[in-house]
Design a protein around this motif. Structure first.
Motif, PDB file in Angstrom:
ATOM      1  N   ARG A  97      12.441  10.935   3.942  1.00  0.00           N
ATOM      2  CA  ARG A  97      12.128  10.617   5.343  1.00  0.00           C
ATOM      3  C   ARG A  97      10.959   9.652   5.432  1.00  0.00           C
ATOM      4  O   ARG A  97      10.964   8.731   6.266  1.00  0.00           O
ATOM      5  N   TRP A  98       9.942   9.857   4.605  1.00  0.00           N
ATOM      6  CA  TRP A  98       8.786   8.967   4.620  1.00  0.00           C
ATOM      7  C   TRP A  98       9.197   7.552   4.230  1.00  0.00           C
ATOM      8  O   TRP A  98       8.791   6.572   4.865  1.00  0.00           O
ATOM      9  N   ARG A  99      10.025   7.437   3.202  1.00  0.00           N
ATOM     10  CA  ARG A  99      10.488   6.121   2.772  1.00  0.00           C
ATOM     11  C   ARG A  99      11.301   5.431   3.867  1.00  0.00           C
ATOM     12  O   ARG A  99      11.117   4.236   4.140  1.00  0.00           O
ATOM     13  N   ALA A 100      12.190   6.177   4.499  1.00  0.00           N
ATOM     14  CA  ALA A 100      13.002   5.586   5.567  1.00  0.00           C
ATOM     15  C   ALA A 100      12.129   5.164   6.744  1.00  0.00           C
ATOM     16  O   ALA A 100      12.346   4.105   7.345  1.00  0.00           O
ATOM     17  N   GLY A 101      11.137   5.981   7.064  1.00  0.00           N
ATOM     18  CA  GLY A 101      10.232   5.639   8.159  1.00  0.00           C
ATOM     19  C   GLY A 101       9.417   4.395   7.873  1.00  0.00           C
ATOM     20  O   GLY A 101       9.195   3.559   8.761  1.00  0.00           O
ATOM     21  N   ARG A 102       8.956   4.287   6.635  1.00  0.00           N
ATOM     22  CA  ARG A 102       8.191   3.081   6.257  1.00  0.00           C
ATOM     23  C   ARG A 102       9.051   1.832   6.383  1.00  0.00           C
ATOM     24  O   ARG A 102       8.599   0.790   6.875  1.00  0.00           O
ATOM     25  N   PRO A 111      10.313  18.830  -0.796  1.00  0.00           N
ATOM     26  CA  PRO A 111       9.647  17.571  -1.147  1.00  0.00           C
ATOM     27  C   PRO A 111      10.583  16.367  -1.206  1.00  0.00           C
ATOM     28  O   PRO A 111      10.215  15.270  -0.766  1.00  0.00           O
ATOM     29  N   ALA A 112      11.790  16.565  -1.727  1.00  0.00           N
ATOM     30  CA  ALA A 112      12.725  15.440  -1.819  1.00  0.00           C
ATOM     31  C   ALA A 112      13.113  14.937  -0.431  1.00  0.00           C
ATOM     32  O   ALA A 112      13.240  13.726  -0.199  1.00  0.00           O
ATOM     33  N   GLU A 113      13.288  15.865   0.511  1.00  0.00           N
ATOM     34  CA  GLU A 113      13.631  15.486   1.877  1.00  0.00           C
ATOM     35  C   GLU A 113      12.460  14.781   2.556  1.00  0.00           C
ATOM     36  O   GLU A 113      12.642  13.767   3.250  1.00  0.00           O
ATOM     37  N   LEU A 114      11.254  15.307   2.360  1.00  0.00           N
ATOM     38  CA  LEU A 114      10.072  14.678   2.945  1.00  0.00           C
ATOM     39  C   LEU A 114       9.885  13.270   2.395  1.00  0.00           C
ATOM     40  O   LEU A 114       9.610  12.329   3.149  1.00  0.00           O
ATOM     41  N   GLU A 148       0.843  -1.205   0.000  1.00  0.00           N
ATOM     42  CA  GLU A 148       0.000   0.000   0.000  1.00  0.00           C
ATOM     43  C   GLU A 148       0.877   1.254   0.000  1.00  0.00           C
ATOM     44  O   GLU A 148       0.607   2.218  -0.726  1.00  0.00           O
ATOM     45  N   GLY A 149       1.930   1.228   0.813  1.00  0.00           N
ATOM     46  CA  GLY A 149       2.846   2.360   0.827  1.00  0.00           C
ATOM     47  C   GLY A 149       3.556   2.531  -0.501  1.00  0.00           C
ATOM     48  O   GLY A 149       3.740   3.665  -0.975  1.00  0.00           O
ATOM     49  N   ALA A 150       3.944   1.422  -1.117  1.00  0.00           N
ATOM     50  CA  ALA A 150       4.642   1.493  -2.409  1.00  0.00           C
ATOM     51  C   ALA A 150       3.739   2.065  -3.489  1.00  0.00           C
ATOM     52  O   ALA A 150       4.196   2.825  -4.361  1.00  0.00           O
ATOM     53  N   GLU A 151       2.449   1.726  -3.455  1.00  0.00           N
ATOM     54  CA  GLU A 151       1.530   2.253  -4.459  1.00  0.00           C
ATOM     55  C   GLU A 151       1.383   3.764  -4.330  1.00  0.00           C
ATOM     56  O   GLU A 151       1.395   4.490  -5.332  1.00  0.00           O
ATOM     57  N   LEU A 152       1.246   4.247  -3.104  1.00  0.00           N
ATOM     58  CA  LEU A 152       1.161   5.687  -2.908  1.00  0.00           C
ATOM     59  C   LEU A 152       2.471   6.364  -3.290  1.00  0.00           C
ATOM     60  O   LEU A 152       2.478   7.439  -3.898  1.00  0.00           O
ATOM     61  N   ASP A 153       3.579   5.733  -2.960  1.00  0.00           N
ATOM     62  CA  ASP A 153       4.895   6.258  -3.324  1.00  0.00           C
ATOM     63  C   ASP A 153       4.976   6.494  -4.832  1.00  0.00           C
ATOM     64  O   ASP A 153       5.512   7.507  -5.295  1.00  0.00           O
ATOM     65  N   SER A 154       4.418   5.564  -5.609  1.00  0.00           N
ATOM     66  CA  SER A 154       4.489   5.693  -7.071  1.00  0.00           C
ATOM     67  C   SER A 154       3.725   6.907  -7.588  1.00  0.00           C
ATOM     68  O   SER A 154       4.023   7.416  -8.667  1.00  0.00           O
ATOM     69  N   ILE A 208       1.418  13.356   2.965  1.00  0.00           N
ATOM     70  CA  ILE A 208       2.574  12.480   3.139  1.00  0.00           C
ATOM     71  C   ILE A 208       3.243  12.745   4.480  1.00  0.00           C
ATOM     72  O   ILE A 208       3.685  11.817   5.173  1.00  0.00           O
ATOM     73  N   ALA A 209       3.313  14.022   4.876  1.00  0.00           N
ATOM     74  CA  ALA A 209       3.913  14.350   6.168  1.00  0.00           C
ATOM     75  C   ALA A 209       3.125  13.735   7.315  1.00  0.00           C
ATOM     76  O   ALA A 209       3.704  13.273   8.308  1.00  0.00           O
TER      77      ALA A 209
END
Length: 273
Positions: free
Chosen positions: A100-105, A94-97, A16-22, A47-48
């Motif tokens: 961070r979101w990817r690392a948190g997931r 946005p790139a930093e956010l 689910e996270g990967a789909e939103l990431d895309s 996303i935040a």
């Protein structure tokens, strides 16, 4: 030996996270600043918020003392702590956010997989097992992902992962009444939801997800996608193909919510999808 059902929900949360990431991976800065259906929230806020709640979940799993501090902070500002958490990340580049979101997931995926299956972890409501926490994170990821998709004009293809959202929506029936100061009806309702995939379509499924006694007089039927949009308040009931049989079931569809916290205003008719 790991619980197969827990392993499945962990994998579904990852997907689910990967789909939103895309949807946001290649989004220009202007797109991150674009408004979503949530008043005052941009794509970046959505996303935040997910990143903020992923971090809270990680603390609940790995550092109960630090998580207790978060709970105390929330209690001091119950009407603003969610928006404050989203605002904190939305001001980032946005790139930093995104990073961070990817690392948190990834960190949360690891903590969920490592958690003892029967252990219960603190949360803002009752303590939860890791599998239940993963289901809740999936529900929220899907719901906020719907806000992002709506903002970008993307129509997502529903998947079987919605079964987690639907289950929470059914189990949260009494909470929807309680948060409005209403008495919940006695007895369970029967809920019958058609799984994603229309008959005759590629990958079609005639599967129906069922909850509650088969002979219950109060019933709700319809597409699983529509039920999930309703209980996450991402669509107005008038725009959905859900049918209620019985006055109590009918009333429930007007107030249903799968998420914790105060009753939200939902969307107005015609704003859906």
């Amino acid at each position: 030996m790991p619980d197969p059902s827990a392993v499945a929900v962990f994998a579904d949360l990852h997907e689910e996270g990967a789909e939103l990431d895309s949807l946001v991976a290649e989004l220009p800065a202007a797109g991150w600043a674009g408004p979503t259906p949530a008043p005052g929230w941009s794509v970046a806020h959505q996303i935040a918020h997910l990143h903020w709640t992923d971090r809270a979940s990680l603390l609940a799993l790995t550092d109960a003392v630090a998580f207790a501090v978060l709970v105390e902070e929330a209690a001091k500002a119950p009407d603003s702590f969610v928006d404050a958490g989203a605002e904190e990340g939305a001001v980032l580049d946005p790139a930093e956010l995104l990073a961070r979101w990817r690392a948190g997931r990834a960190a949360l995926d690891g903590a969920l997989a490592a958690a003892a299956p029967d252990a219960r972890f603190p949360w803002y409501g009752p303590p939860m097992k890791a599998a239940s926490m993963a289901s809740a994170r999936l529900m929220e990821t899907w719901a906020h992902g719907q806000d992002v998709a709506d903002a970008l004009g993307v129509r997502r293809v529903p998947t079987a992962r919605l079964r987690h959202v639907a289950r929470i929506g059914v189990r949260a029936r009494d909470y929807a009444y309680a948060v409005r100061g209403l008495a919940a009806p006695a007895g369970e309702f029967r809920v019958e939801l058609t799984a994603p995939g229309a008959p005759g379509a590629p990958g079609a499924s005639a599967e129906v997800w069922t909850y509650g006694p088969e002979d219950a007089p109060q019933r709700v039927t319809g597409p699983a996608l529509d039920f999930c949009l309703l209980v996450t308040q991402r669509a107005h009931r008038a725009d959905l193909a859900l049918t209620a049989s019985g006055p109590e079931a009918d009333r429930w569809l007007d107030i249903a919510q799968a998420f914790a916290g105060p009753a939200g205003p939902g969307r107005a008719p015609g704003e859906s999808r």
